[in-house]
Design a protein around this motif. Structure first.
Motif, PDB file in Angstrom:
ATOM      1  N   GLY A  42       5.801  -5.792  -8.052  1.00  0.00           N
ATOM      2  CA  GLY A  42       6.540  -4.871  -7.614  1.00  0.00           C
ATOM      3  C   GLY A  42       7.048  -5.931  -6.307  1.00  0.00           C
ATOM      4  O   GLY A  42       7.614  -5.075  -5.725  1.00  0.00           O
ATOM      5  N   TRP A  81       0.963   1.654 -11.069  1.00  0.00           N
ATOM      6  CA  TRP A  81       1.146   3.030 -10.688  1.00  0.00           C
ATOM      7  C   TRP A  81       1.152   2.357  -9.090  1.00  0.00           C
ATOM      8  O   TRP A  81       1.412   2.674  -7.908  1.00  0.00           O
ATOM      9  CB  TRP A  81       0.172   4.672 -10.630  1.00  0.00           C
ATOM     10  CG  TRP A  81       0.488   4.354 -12.235  1.00  0.00           C
ATOM     11  CD1 TRP A  81      -0.112   4.950 -13.023  1.00  0.00           C
ATOM     12  CD2 TRP A  81       1.835   5.371 -12.369  1.00  0.00           C
ATOM     13  NE1 TRP A  81      -0.189   4.887 -14.279  1.00  0.00           N
ATOM     14  CE2 TRP A  81       1.873   5.605 -13.730  1.00  0.00           C
ATOM     15  CE3 TRP A  81       2.888   5.381 -12.033  1.00  0.00           C
ATOM     16  CZ2 TRP A  81       2.499   5.716 -15.658  1.00  0.00           C
ATOM     17  CZ3 TRP A  81       3.961   5.673 -12.663  1.00  0.00           C
ATOM     18  CH2 TRP A  81       3.962   6.121 -14.636  1.00  0.00           C
ATOM     19  N   LEU A  82       0.647   1.927  -8.512  1.00  0.00           N
ATOM     20  CA  LEU A  82       0.330   1.547  -6.727  1.00  0.00           C
ATOM     21  C   LEU A  82       1.361   0.677  -6.654  1.00  0.00           C
ATOM     22  O   LEU A  82       1.614   0.576  -5.763  1.00  0.00           O
ATOM     23  CB  LEU A  82      -0.896   0.632  -5.991  1.00  0.00           C
ATOM     24  CG  LEU A  82      -2.565   1.323  -6.166  1.00  0.00           C
ATOM     25  CD1 LEU A  82      -3.414   0.865  -6.349  1.00  0.00           C
ATOM     26  CD2 LEU A  82      -2.130   2.325  -5.205  1.00  0.00           C
ATOM     27  N   SER A  83       1.259  -0.701  -7.433  1.00  0.00           N
ATOM     28  CA  SER A  83       2.754  -1.064  -7.457  1.00  0.00           C
ATOM     29  C   SER A  83       3.829  -0.517  -7.887  1.00  0.00           C
ATOM     30  O   SER A  83       4.857  -0.509  -6.762  1.00  0.00           O
ATOM     31  CB  SER A  83       2.930  -1.970  -8.674  1.00  0.00           C
ATOM     32  OG  SER A  83       4.147  -3.186  -8.499  1.00  0.00           O
ATOM     33  N   ALA A  84       4.388   0.664  -8.548  1.00  0.00           N
ATOM     34  CA  ALA A  84       5.217   1.443  -8.277  1.00  0.00           C
ATOM     35  C   ALA A  84       5.535   1.999  -7.516  1.00  0.00           C
ATOM     36  O   ALA A  84       6.818   2.193  -6.341  1.00  0.00           O
ATOM     37  CB  ALA A  84       5.207   2.543  -9.388  1.00  0.00           C
ATOM     38  N   ALA A  85       4.062   2.471  -6.778  1.00  0.00           N
ATOM     39  CA  ALA A  85       4.446   3.587  -5.156  1.00  0.00           C
ATOM     40  C   ALA A  85       4.673   2.529  -4.028  1.00  0.00           C
ATOM     41  O   ALA A  85       4.985   3.149  -3.192  1.00  0.00           O
ATOM     42  CB  ALA A  85       2.889   3.833  -5.317  1.00  0.00           C
ATOM     43  N   PHE A  86       4.306   1.344  -4.266  1.00  0.00           N
ATOM     44  CA  PHE A  86       4.465   0.276  -3.111  1.00  0.00           C
ATOM     45  C   PHE A  86       6.123   0.270  -3.359  1.00  0.00           C
ATOM     46  O   PHE A  86       6.899   0.390  -2.103  1.00  0.00           O
ATOM     47  CB  PHE A  86       3.722  -1.239  -3.148  1.00  0.00           C
ATOM     48  CG  PHE A  86       4.653  -2.335  -2.492  1.00  0.00           C
ATOM     49  CD1 PHE A  86       4.054  -2.573  -1.374  1.00  0.00           C
ATOM     50  CD2 PHE A  86       5.434  -2.902  -2.725  1.00  0.00           C
ATOM     51  CE1 PHE A  86       4.421  -3.637  -0.470  1.00  0.00           C
ATOM     52  CE2 PHE A  86       5.735  -4.190  -2.187  1.00  0.00           C
ATOM     53  CZ  PHE A  86       5.812  -4.433  -0.846  1.00  0.00           C
ATOM     54  N   ALA A  88       8.282   1.772  -4.383  1.00  0.00           N
ATOM     55  CA  ALA A  88       9.161   3.175  -3.451  1.00  0.00           C
ATOM     56  C   ALA A  88       8.625   3.428  -2.617  1.00  0.00           C
ATOM     57  O   ALA A  88       9.909   3.429  -1.697  1.00  0.00           O
ATOM     58  CB  ALA A  88       8.682   4.459  -4.608  1.00  0.00           C
ATOM     59  N   ALA A  89       8.024   3.174  -1.878  1.00  0.00           N
ATOM     60  CA  ALA A  89       7.598   3.844  -0.512  1.00  0.00           C
ATOM     61  C   ALA A  89       8.408   2.690   0.313  1.00  0.00           C
ATOM     62  O   ALA A  89       8.929   2.769   1.615  1.00  0.00           O
ATOM     63  CB  ALA A  89       6.344   3.339   0.308  1.00  0.00           C
TER      64      ALA A  89
END
Length: 194
Positions: A42, A81-86, A88-89
């Motif tokens: 990520g 999903w945390l990596s993907a959210a990072f 994206a953010a």
């Protein structure tokens, strides 16, 4: 290809470096399923995207490798999903903010007409970038390394990640109408050579 564009002040070499490192981190994640590897993926993906929008092709790596390597349980992993959210953010606000600067630089209209021109162009350019002999040996190597891995009950993530990087690079640039530039394939040469 790298030598030809290495002397120019462009973001293509740094973004290729980030993408290759991200693909290697993703391969380690496929093999170990450790959170640190998906977080590294990520971080490297975010660095690639912030360097140049081509980094978005890394989104295709999980989409291609999870089904290909039959690692469906990774979809239940909170770290994925945390990596993907990072990513994206960190990346989406910058992408949205700079979209008005990037969109006018697109050299073609999106659609099948561009894909029909771009796909053969990028496949030919990949052969040209590596040379006919290395390209042929690379394709043979992909078959030798990838096909047995595909039939294995626990295939190695490296070959899936590298095949996904190659496919993602060609497909992304054949779909996104940024123009027909061989330099976009710098990161795709790595899997062929590997």
């Amino acid at each position: 290809l790298t030598e030809r564009f290495g002397g120019l002040v462009m973001a293509d070499l740094p973004v290729a470096l980030w993408m290759i490192w991200a693909a290697l981190a993703w391969a380690r994640y496929l093999d170990t399923e450790r959170s640190r590897h998906v977080f590294l993926f990520g971080l490297l993906a975010a660095l690639a995207i912030l360097t140049k929008g081509d980094g978005y092709l890394l989104v295709l790596l999980p989409l291609l490798t999870i089904p290909g390597a039959r690692r469906w349980r990774l979809l239940r992993s909170p770290s994925l999903w945390l990596s993907a959210a990072f990513v994206a953010a960190v990346c989406l606000p910058w992408t949205i903010y700079t979209m008005k600067l990037v969109t006018p630089t697109m050299q073609s209209a999106p659609g099948w007409a561009f894909v029909a021109r771009a796909l053969p162009f990028y496949i030919f350019q990949l052969k040209t970038a590596t040379g006919l002999l290395l390209f042929s040996l690379g394709l043979l190597g992909i078959l030798v390394c990838f096909l047995p891995a595909f039939s294995s009950p626990r295939p190695r993530g490296l070959w899936f990640s590298m095949a996904a990087l190659l496919i993602a690079d060609v497909v992304f640039h054949a779909v996104v109408p940024a123009g027909l530039e061989p330099r976009y394939l710098i990161s795709a040469t790595f899997p062929v050579l590997l």
